[in-house]
Write a protein that holds these residues in place. Structure first.
Motif, mmCIF file in Angstrom:
data_model
loop_
_atom_site.group_PDB
_atom_site.id
_atom_site.type_symbol
_atom_site.label_atom_id
_atom_site.label_comp_id
_atom_site.label_asym_id
_atom_site.label_seq_id
_atom_site.Cartn_x
_atom_site.Cartn_y
_atom_site.Cartn_z
ATOM 1 N N SER A 1 -6.687 3.851 -95.706
ATOM 2 C CA SER A 1 -6.332 2.590 -95.031
ATOM 3 C C SER A 1 -7.565 1.721 -94.838
ATOM 4 O O SER A 1 -7.500 0.498 -94.977
ATOM 5 N N ALA B 1 -7.746 0.632 -90.494
ATOM 6 C CA ALA B 1 -7.903 -0.829 -90.561
ATOM 7 C C ALA B 1 -8.893 -1.320 -89.504
ATOM 8 O O ALA B 1 -9.799 -2.117 -89.791
ATOM 9 N N LEU C 1 3.024 -1.833 -98.634
ATOM 10 C CA LEU C 1 1.871 -1.697 -99.544
ATOM 11 C C LEU C 1 1.894 -2.774 -100.634
ATOM 12 O O LEU C 1 0.838 -3.205 -101.099
ATOM 13 N N LYS D 1 0.232 -4.486 -89.783
ATOM 14 C CA LYS D 1 0.919 -4.137 -91.037
ATOM 15 C C LYS D 1 0.700 -2.671 -91.379
ATOM 16 O O LYS D 1 1.630 -1.958 -91.752
ATOM 17 N N LEU D 2 -0.559 -2.226 -91.276
ATOM 18 C CA LEU D 2 -0.854 -0.835 -91.632
ATOM 19 C C LEU D 2 -0.289 0.142 -90.603
ATOM 20 O O LEU D 2 0.091 1.260 -90.949
ATOM 21 N N THR E 1 -3.393 5.076 -89.720
ATOM 22 C CA THR E 1 -3.458 3.907 -90.606
ATOM 23 C C THR E 1 -3.999 2.690 -89.846
ATOM 24 O O THR E 1 -4.785 1.911 -90.387
ATOM 25 N N GLN E 2 -3.603 2.564 -88.577
ATOM 26 C CA GLN E 2 -4.119 1.452 -87.767
ATOM 27 C C GLN E 2 -5.621 1.595 -87.534
ATOM 28 O O GLN E 2 -6.375 0.624 -87.642
ATOM 29 N N GLN F 1 -3.427 -7.520 -90.064
ATOM 30 C CA GLN F 1 -3.597 -6.418 -91.031
ATOM 31 C C GLN F 1 -3.432 -5.065 -90.347
ATOM 32 O O GLN F 1 -2.794 -4.152 -90.887
ATOM 33 N N GLN F 2 -4.005 -4.948 -89.139
ATOM 34 C CA GLN F 2 -3.854 -3.704 -88.367
ATOM 35 C C GLN F 2 -2.375 -3.412 -88.113
ATOM 36 O O GLN F 2 -1.917 -2.283 -88.254
ATOM 37 N N PHE G 1 3.246 0.503 -91.642
ATOM 38 C CA PHE G 1 3.270 1.378 -92.816
ATOM 39 C C PHE G 1 3.234 2.850 -92.371
ATOM 40 O O PHE G 1 4.018 3.680 -92.836
ATOM 41 N N ASN H 1 -4.762 1.440 -103.221
ATOM 42 C CA ASN H 1 -3.354 1.136 -102.972
ATOM 43 C C ASN H 1 -2.465 2.118 -103.738
ATOM 44 O O ASN H 1 -1.479 2.643 -103.208
#
Length: 328
Positions: free
Chosen positions: A60, A188, A304, A200-201, A184-185, A197-198, A204, A313
């Protein structure tokens, strides 16, 4: 694409160097002067799993920037807390095996296992504090709170056997997806990504975590082979997961009473549990759960697709595929 177990090494290829460095970083973070604790920690390190959470953190981070010291802190923090929760889970579930090896409570008894879990939890918090990573600490503390709430909610519902699909998703979000989302956060966050972006991840990670837990729940209804837990284990522990929840909602009142009677009174009887497993399969519980899992897989892949194509990715996409096609 169906991926073999060895594909973890393919998934790791963009971060191979960082993962090697992380191994020594993680060992260092577990060091102690107490001999018994040191022995147990060495046992944990030697039998570590696939390290999916650190892999997620590094991938990430690399998706959005250059991996840095902050990323190593984030990976260590999540791995320490994840390991602590696994040890505590084994005590709660009275499980004596983990990934084909003896669990900590099997070898050193529950008292030592609880204390080792506490030690790892505190080490995780200290790693963040020593590196002045207060935002990381906030993210992970939220995840640990969610995990505890999820486990307690599941415990409460297993007593009453009144779990709905909505409550099931709440439980698996809290107990599994919250920590994966924090990986994932944090990845980021560790490379200075903006809040969008944070977020979004994090989303995810949530979708991936939900799919991951549904795959685990499906193992309970599959023939016992190389999976790490016996078939029917959730039923034996009166845990209602999606295959069974779906069936209980869609069968006649007579069939529902029959199924609930097995869970309440015959949950330790392997023959009765196998009858119930067969019933769930015949009534479409497995197919329904698999379809739901694939929905969450698709949601995670859609996020993604919003990021530029890259080797990193591609590895994250493969990790999603691996999550739902793994055999243990």
């Amino acid at each position: 694409m169906s991926l073999k177990r060895s594909s973890i090494s393919i998934i790791k290829s963009p971060i191979e160097k960082e993962m090697k460095q992380f191994d020594s970083y993680f060992k260092e973070s577990m060091k102690t002067k107490v001999r018994l604790l040191d022995i147990i920690n060495n046992y944990i390190i030697k039998r570590k799993g696939k390290e999916v959470r650190p892999i997620l953190t590094f991938l990430s981070a690399k998706l959005l920037g250059e991996i840095q010291e902050s990323t190593y802190t984030a990976a260590a923090l999540t791995q320490l807390l994840h390991t602590a929760t696994l040890i505590h889970d084994d005590v709660v579930d009275e499980a004596y095996e983990r990934r084909g090896f003896f669990s900590i409570n099997a070898l050193w008894k529950s008292k030592a296992a609880v204390l080792v879990g506490d030690f790892l939890l505190s080490k995780g918090l200290l790693v963040a504090l020593e590196n002045k990573e207060y935002e990381q600490l906030q993210v992970v503390s939220d995840a640990v709170r969610e995990m505890s709430e999820g486990e307690l909610l599941q415990l409460e519902k297993s007593r009453k056997l009144d779990i709905t699909e909505e409550v099931y998703f709440d439980i698996i979000y809290k107990k599994t997806a919250s920590l994966i989302a924090s990986c994932t956060q944090l990845g980021a966050l560790s490379v200075g990504a903006n809040l969008e972006q944070q977020e979004k991840l994090k989303k995810f990670g949530e979708y991936l975590g939900v799919a991951f837990q549904m795959k685990d729940d499906l193992f309970d209804y599959e023939k016992q082979g190389n999976i790490g837990k016996p078939t029917g284990n959730d039923i034996k522990e009166k845990k209602l997961t999606l295959p069974l929840i779906y069936v209980l909602r869609n069968v006649s009142e007579k069939e529902r009473k029959w199924a609930l009677k097995i869970i309440r009174k015959h949950n330790k009887n392997s023959d009765k549990v196998n009858e119930l497993i067969q019933f769930v399969k015949e009534k479409g519980g497995i197919d329904y759960t698999r379809d739901k899992m694939l929905e969450y897989k698709q949601k995670s892949l859609e996020i993604l697709s919003e990021f530029p194509e890259s080797e990193t990715n591609k590895s994250l996409q493969e990790l999603v595929e691996y999550t739902i096609s793994r055999t243990k």
